[in-house]
Scaffold this active site. Structure first.
Site, PDB file in Angstrom:
ATOM      1  CB  SER A  35       2.902  35.083   2.660  1.00  0.00           C
ATOM      2  OG  SER A  35       1.658  34.786   1.513  1.00  0.00           O
ATOM      3  CG  ASP A  90      -1.847  33.157   0.506  1.00  0.00           C
ATOM      4  OD1 ASP A  90      -2.763  33.621   1.034  1.00  0.00           O
ATOM      5  OD2 ASP A  90      -0.895  33.894   0.385  1.00  0.00           O
ATOM      6  CG  ASP A  98      -0.775  36.058   4.041  1.00  0.00           C
ATOM      7  OD1 ASP A  98      -1.061  35.411   3.010  1.00  0.00           O
ATOM      8  OD2 ASP A  98      -0.399  37.164   3.859  1.00  0.00           O
ATOM      9  CG  ASP A 100      -1.935  37.972   0.609  1.00  0.00           C
ATOM     10  OD1 ASP A 100      -1.774  36.583   0.492  1.00  0.00           O
ATOM     11  OD2 ASP A 100      -0.761  38.568   0.387  1.00  0.00           O
TER      12      ASP A 100
END
Length: 450
Positions: A95, A231, A233, A235
């Site tokens: 992440s 961010d 990734d 999500d």
């Protein structure tokens, strides 16, 4: 702290997270989450292809049929997991962590999260035992698939009319680059929009001023209406207003919810225990039933399902949607939020004007204190504050939120880092300063090195 966290698995590649560990996780995971069909996606980090291969090899040895998406956003993995009935899915990502780190976000059927309390703790025991389960008599196969077009087709009806907005979009050198232009078009000014797991433009953490600083500078320099930043990734998503100021993510819960409440007045909207009182009050004005719960996607998604909530959000920039299988999606949140902003802009409101009725209290933001004796420190603060004055409410399901008529404080242990986290909110800056001084004096004896 080990690599098995409250919500996912994260560690330093080649040190705490190795290819052998990834293989062991793949072999052991079906013992925790029974699975015949599994889905794998990955982010742009240099270590992600090798980790995905080792993980997939372990899963196939355990008898799973593995579909591998290759590069994907984390919400894309959630979507395909739920849409196509996979028993298990894993996104290889750390992440917003630094480039040398990596990890796994694990979901079961219906894209329901696997956290420490619901499987990762048991998985840790199996992986650390030194004994692998016997391989399946008939190993599974791993094949590459493409899910991007289907994901974009699902999101397409949510695309708003943004023709009146001048935007900048920052992909943080991450996976949002797969979806941002197809969803937002070519008119925005794009920054850091080529996936590169070394994150050369800036850290992939929009909460970090070093992460969102370049976008804020762009908005100010080019006099844009707003900035959007994902961010690593995708999500999570966050926003910059027309003055180049970072918008605290909890404040966006209310305007995002407004999109759904117009069609479903009285619906439940979930917020985490750190959320501003201004958000709660705005939700009530919009006709929502606000509900509050623990921090973290592993907790929020299950609470969303339990309550039948239409949407929800967190201070960290996760936004959840019933229409997205009760999962978080930075992509869907961006579309909804920008649609609401565009409508406000057509009414003559700037971003800051639009958000002013929600952003109406003085707030410290989340403060971090390195404290080993977290529980003892929290109890000391709770005892002292409640002895001084009886609170209107005391929430104790994730640390403490202590509510008074004219201020409140949330104090809780981090689930992922060695910190005690504190937020204070009051009616004005002077009162806020006084309460912060008071609580920091209470914490001072517990701070590491004190």
């Amino acid at each position: 702290m080990g690599i098995f966290k409250a919500y996912d698995i994260r560690g330093r590649y080649g040190e705490t997270l190795t290819l052998d560990i990834a293989h062991r996780i793949g072999r052991c995971l079906p013992q925790v989450v029974p699975a015949r069909r599994a889905l794998i996606g990955r982010d742009a980090r240099a270590s992600s292809p090798a980790l995905a291969e080792a993980l997939g090899r372990g899963l196939t040895e355990a008898g799973c049929e593995v579909d591998d998406l290759g590069p994907a956003t984390t919400p894309m993995v959630y979507f395909l997991t739920a849409r196509h009935g996979y028993d298990l899915s894993v996104q290889v990502t750390a992440s917003h962590n630094p480039a040398p780190d990596n990890g796994f976000k694990i979901s079961r059927r219906e894209a329901r999260p696997v956290g420490y309390e619901t499987g990762l703790g048991r998985l840790e025991q199996l992986v650390d035992s030194g004994r692998l389960p016997p391989p399946a008599a008939a190993p599974g196969r791993r094949q590459m698939i493409d899910g991007l077009d289907e994901f974009l087709a699902f999101l397409a009806p949510w695309r708003p009319d943004l023709s009146d907005l001048r935007l900048a979009v920052d992909g943080s050198d991450g996976m949002a680059a797969l979806v941002a232009r197809p969803l937002l078009g070519d008119r925005p000014r794009y920054l850091a929009d080529t996936p590169d797991g070394a994150f050369p433009s800036h850290a992939p953490n929009p909460l970090d001023p070093a992460g969102h600083g370049p976008l804020a500078d762009c908005v100010r320099r080019e006099r844009l209406d707003a900035g959007v930043i994902f961010d690593g990734d995708a999500d999570r998503v966050m926003f910059i207003d027309e003055q180049g100021r970072f918008v605290r993510p909890d404040l966006m819960i209310a305007p995002i919810a407004g999109r759904f409440l117009r069609g479903e007045p009285g619906a439940t909207v979930l917020q985490d225990i750190r959320t501003s009182r201004g958000v709660t009050e705005a939700l009530v004005r919009l006709g929502a039933r606000p509900a509050m719960w623990k921090v973290g996607h592993a907790y929020a998604k299950e609470k969303m399902r339990e309550l039948g909530a239409v949407c929800g959000g967190e201070l960290a920039g996760h936004y959840y949607f019933r229409d997205f299988f009760w999962c978080d999606s930075g992509e869907l949140a961006a579309l909804v939020a920008l649609g609401e902003l565009a409508a406000a802009h057509r009414r003559g409101l700037r971003f800051s004007d639009w958000l002013a009725p929600v952003d109406c209290y003085a707030n410290t933001g989340e403060l971090n204190y390195r404290i080993a004796r977290k529980r003892e420190a929290m109890e000391h603060v709770r005892r002292q504050l409640t002895a001084e004055r009886e609170p209107l409410a005391l929430l104790d399901f994730d640390g403490y939120r202590i509510e008074y008529a004219d201020w409140w404080a949330s104090i809780r242990p981090s689930n992922t880092e060695p910190y005690l986290r504190l937020i204070i909110e009051a009616g004005d800056a002077a009162h806020l300063h006084a309460r912060r001084e008071q609580i920091e004096k209470l914490l001072a004896p517990f701070v590491d090195g004190a």
